[in-house]
Write a protein that holds these residues in place. Structure first.
Motif, PDB file in Angstrom:
ATOM      1  N   VAL A   4      22.247 -36.719 -25.774  1.00 24.72           N
ATOM      2  CA  VAL A   4      23.630 -36.468 -25.362  1.00 24.72           C
ATOM      3  C   VAL A   4      24.154 -35.302 -26.194  1.00 24.72           C
ATOM      4  N   GLY A   5      24.536 -34.217 -25.557  1.00 25.91           N
ATOM      5  CA  GLY A   5      25.022 -33.050 -26.289  1.00 25.91           C
ATOM      6  C   GLY A   5      26.340 -32.558 -25.746  1.00 25.91           C
ATOM      7  N   LEU A   6      27.300 -32.336 -26.636  1.00 21.16           N
ATOM      8  CA  LEU A   6      28.607 -31.837 -26.232  1.00 21.16           C
ATOM      9  C   LEU A   6      28.801 -30.431 -26.778  1.00 21.16           C
ATOM     10  N   SER A   7      29.116 -29.492 -25.893  1.00 25.28           N
ATOM     11  CA  SER A   7      29.345 -28.093 -26.254  1.00 25.28           C
ATOM     12  C   SER A   7      28.118 -27.517 -26.953  1.00 25.28           C
ATOM     13  N   MET A   8      28.191 -27.155 -28.239  1.00 30.88           N
ATOM     14  CA  MET A   8      27.012 -26.678 -28.958  1.00 30.88           C
ATOM     15  C   MET A   8      25.885 -27.691 -28.856  1.00 30.88           C
ATOM     16  N   GLY A   9      26.223 -28.980 -28.898  1.00 31.52           N
ATOM     17  CA  GLY A   9      25.207 -30.009 -28.749  1.00 31.52           C
ATOM     18  C   GLY A   9      24.489 -29.931 -27.417  1.00 31.52           C
ATOM     19  N   GLY A  10      25.185 -29.455 -26.390  1.00 30.94           N
ATOM     20  CA  GLY A  10      24.542 -29.252 -25.101  1.00 30.94           C
ATOM     21  C   GLY A  10      23.497 -28.151 -25.162  1.00 30.94           C
ATOM     22  N   TYR A  11      23.780 -27.078 -25.895  1.00 30.60           N
ATOM     23  CA  TYR A  11      22.788 -26.013 -26.060  1.00 30.60           C
ATOM     24  C   TYR A  11      21.550 -26.565 -26.757  1.00 30.60           C
ATOM     25  N   GLN A  12      21.777 -27.421 -27.746  1.00 31.79           N
ATOM     26  CA  GLN A  12      20.657 -28.015 -28.476  1.00 31.79           C
ATOM     27  C   GLN A  12      19.878 -28.977 -27.592  1.00 31.79           C
ATOM     28  N   ALA A  13      20.588 -29.718 -26.740  1.00 27.16           N
ATOM     29  CA  ALA A  13      19.912 -30.636 -25.824  1.00 27.16           C
ATOM     30  C   ALA A  13      19.022 -29.875 -24.847  1.00 27.16           C
ATOM     31  N   MET A  14      19.490 -28.720 -24.382  1.00 27.71           N
ATOM     32  CA  MET A  14      18.671 -27.909 -23.482  1.00 27.71           C
ATOM     33  C   MET A  14      17.434 -27.382 -24.189  1.00 27.71           C
ATOM     34  N   THR A  59      12.119 -36.990 -23.968  1.00 28.11           N
ATOM     35  CA  THR A  59      13.462 -37.090 -23.384  1.00 28.11           C
ATOM     36  C   THR A  59      13.496 -38.113 -22.257  1.00 28.11           C
ATOM     37  N   ASP A  60      14.198 -39.231 -22.492  1.00 32.41           N
ATOM     38  CA  ASP A  60      14.361 -40.253 -21.451  1.00 32.41           C
ATOM     39  C   ASP A  60      15.356 -39.792 -20.396  1.00 32.41           C
ATOM     40  N   SER A  61      16.455 -39.218 -20.850  1.00 31.53           N
ATOM     41  CA  SER A  61      17.465 -38.683 -19.944  1.00 31.53           C
ATOM     42  C   SER A  61      18.328 -37.704 -20.720  1.00 31.53           C
ATOM     43  N   LEU A  62      19.151 -36.954 -19.993  1.00 30.59           N
ATOM     44  CA  LEU A  62      20.024 -35.959 -20.593  1.00 30.59           C
ATOM     45  C   LEU A  62      21.468 -36.221 -20.188  1.00 30.59           C
ATOM     46  N   VAL A  63      22.370 -36.006 -21.148  1.00 30.06           N
ATOM     47  CA  VAL A  63      23.798 -36.066 -20.856  1.00 30.06           C
ATOM     48  C   VAL A  63      24.428 -34.794 -21.414  1.00 30.06           C
ATOM     49  N   PHE A  64      24.831 -33.909 -20.523  1.00 32.10           N
ATOM     50  CA  PHE A  64      25.456 -32.641 -20.911  1.00 32.10           C
ATOM     51  C   PHE A  64      26.972 -32.799 -20.812  1.00 32.10           C
ATOM     52  N   CYS A  65      27.660 -32.639 -21.931  1.00 36.44           N
ATOM     53  CA  CYS A  65      29.104 -32.833 -21.968  1.00 36.44           C
ATOM     54  C   CYS A  65      29.817 -31.528 -22.327  1.00 36.44           C
ATOM     55  N   ILE A 103      26.262 -35.170 -16.145  1.00 38.89           N
ATOM     56  CA  ILE A 103      27.116 -34.088 -16.633  1.00 38.89           C
ATOM     57  C   ILE A 103      28.533 -34.630 -16.715  1.00 38.89           C
ATOM     58  N   VAL A 104      29.157 -34.466 -17.885  1.00 42.11           N
ATOM     59  CA  VAL A 104      30.502 -34.968 -18.132  1.00 42.11           C
ATOM     60  C   VAL A 104      31.386 -33.801 -18.546  1.00 42.11           C
ATOM     61  N   CYS A 105      32.605 -33.761 -18.024  1.00 37.33           N
ATOM     62  CA  CYS A 105      33.506 -32.664 -18.378  1.00 37.33           C
ATOM     63  C   CYS A 105      34.955 -33.136 -18.300  1.00 37.33           C
ATOM     64  N   PRO A 142      35.658 -27.474 -15.537  1.00 37.45           N
ATOM     65  CA  PRO A 142      34.948 -28.255 -14.527  1.00 37.45           C
ATOM     66  C   PRO A 142      34.123 -27.412 -13.561  1.00 37.45           C
ATOM     67  N   GLU A 143      34.567 -26.195 -13.285  1.00 39.39           N
ATOM     68  CA  GLU A 143      33.786 -25.321 -12.401  1.00 39.39           C
ATOM     69  C   GLU A 143      32.405 -25.030 -12.991  1.00 39.39           C
ATOM     70  N   THR A 144      32.357 -24.865 -14.299  1.00 38.83           N
ATOM     71  CA  THR A 144      31.079 -24.630 -14.972  1.00 38.83           C
ATOM     72  C   THR A 144      30.199 -25.867 -14.879  1.00 38.83           C
ATOM     73  N   ALA A 145      30.798 -27.043 -15.087  1.00 35.41           N
ATOM     74  CA  ALA A 145      30.048 -28.291 -14.965  1.00 35.41           C
ATOM     75  C   ALA A 145      29.508 -28.462 -13.546  1.00 35.41           C
ATOM     76  N   ALA A 146      30.308 -28.112 -12.548  1.00 36.04           N
ATOM     77  CA  ALA A 146      29.882 -28.242 -11.158  1.00 36.04           C
ATOM     78  C   ALA A 146      28.709 -27.317 -10.854  1.00 36.04           C
ATOM     79  N   GLU A 147      28.724 -26.123 -11.443  1.00 37.39           N
ATOM     80  CA  GLU A 147      27.608 -25.190 -11.260  1.00 37.39           C
ATOM     81  C   GLU A 147      26.320 -25.761 -11.843  1.00 37.39           C
ATOM     82  N   MET A 148      26.398 -26.387 -13.006  1.00 40.53           N
ATOM     83  CA  MET A 148      25.225 -27.027 -13.604  1.00 40.53           C
ATOM     84  C   MET A 148      24.736 -28.173 -12.729  1.00 40.53           C
TER      85      MET A 148
END
Length: 256
Positions: free
Chosen positions: A83-93, A103-109, A201-203, A212-218
């Motif tokens: 689970v990664g939020l903002s910078m944590g999302g870059y690290q999760a990727m 990786t069992d699953s991913l949560v991009f926040c 994906i959470v936003c 949210p537009e960025t989250a929708a694109e992902m």
């Protein structure tokens, strides 16, 4: 070795929480206990130089991903939901690109996949320069006004102030190094099409940093992904609406 907070008990599954910039893993305080009480082993590591983690000049997102893999293996975990939020999302990727088997699953926040445009890179370098000149207070002054939904600044002043305090206790060097690593991260847009694990994906609906537009694109690029928008929340959606965030996260975890 990276330091972390959390609970290593339970048998429902493993969860790795990766924090935003320039706050620390303490931002996950409202997630740690509910996850542990639901039977999950959960840890939230601190980025290099933040709070109790040792500094590492020149570190990259890949470096951090490698250390995360070493950390979860040292704990005896075979894999984890990341689970990664903002910078944590870059690290999760970065982690998924290097360690899909862990990786069992991913949560991009509240994050994005694309690399910075030239003007964003210039702004990040200017940020680093000013923070080194004026200190962590400058980072707080620039970041905190963009973190929350508009009404939160009046309705939840203690949260705003606690977040500010969490930034100003960091060293300018740690903040600058993290900003450099963010600026130098790889573009992960093409990676999104290659993700095969369950992905959420959470936003925050009021997120001004990664809207949210960025989250929708992902969401559109990740096969089979799920998108959840949280009302009355900005960039740090887990802090503003912890109950709603936790419900969404636990629903995802239980679906695995």
């Amino acid at each position: 070795m990276l330091t972390f907070t959390g609970s290593t008990g339970g048998d429902a599954g493993n969860v790795l929480l990766l924090h935003a910039f320039p706050v620390s893993a303490d931002m996950w305080e409202h997630q740690l206990a509910p996850l542990a009480e639901s039977g999950y082993r959960v840890i939230a590591p601190y980025v290099y130089g933040f709070d109790t983690s040792p500094s590492r000049p020149g570190w990259s997102m890949d470096d951090y991903a490698h250390d995360l893999a070493r950390l979860i293996r040292a704990l005896g975990w075979s894999s984890a939901t990341v689970v990664g939020l903002s910078m944590g999302g870059y690290q999760a990727m970065a982690f998924y690109r290097l360690y899909p088997e862990l990786t069992d699953s991913l949560v991009f926040c509240d994050t994005r996949a694309n690399a910075d445009a030239p003007e964003a890179l210039a702004a990040r370098q200017e940020f680093r320069t000013v923070v080194m000149e004026k200190g962590a207070e400058e980072a707080a002054a620039r970041m905190v006004p963009n973190f929350f939904a508009p009404e939160t600044y009046e309705s939840n002043e203690p949260l705003v102030e606690k977040t500010r305090q969490g930034i100003i206790r960091q060293t300018p060097e740690a903040i600058s190094e993290a900003m450099r690593a963010i600026a130098e991260r790889e573009d992960s847009t093409e990676l999104l099409n290659e993700i095969t694990c369950p992905t959420l994906i959470v936003c925050g609906m009021d997120d001004k940093v990664t809207p949210p537009e960025t989250a929708a694109e992902m969401h559109a690029l990740i096969p089979g992904s799920k998108l959840e928008l949280i009302p009355d929340a900005g960039h740090l959606s887990n802090l503003e609406q912890p109950a709603m965030f936790n419900g969404i996260l636990l629903e995802h975890l239980r679906s695995l």
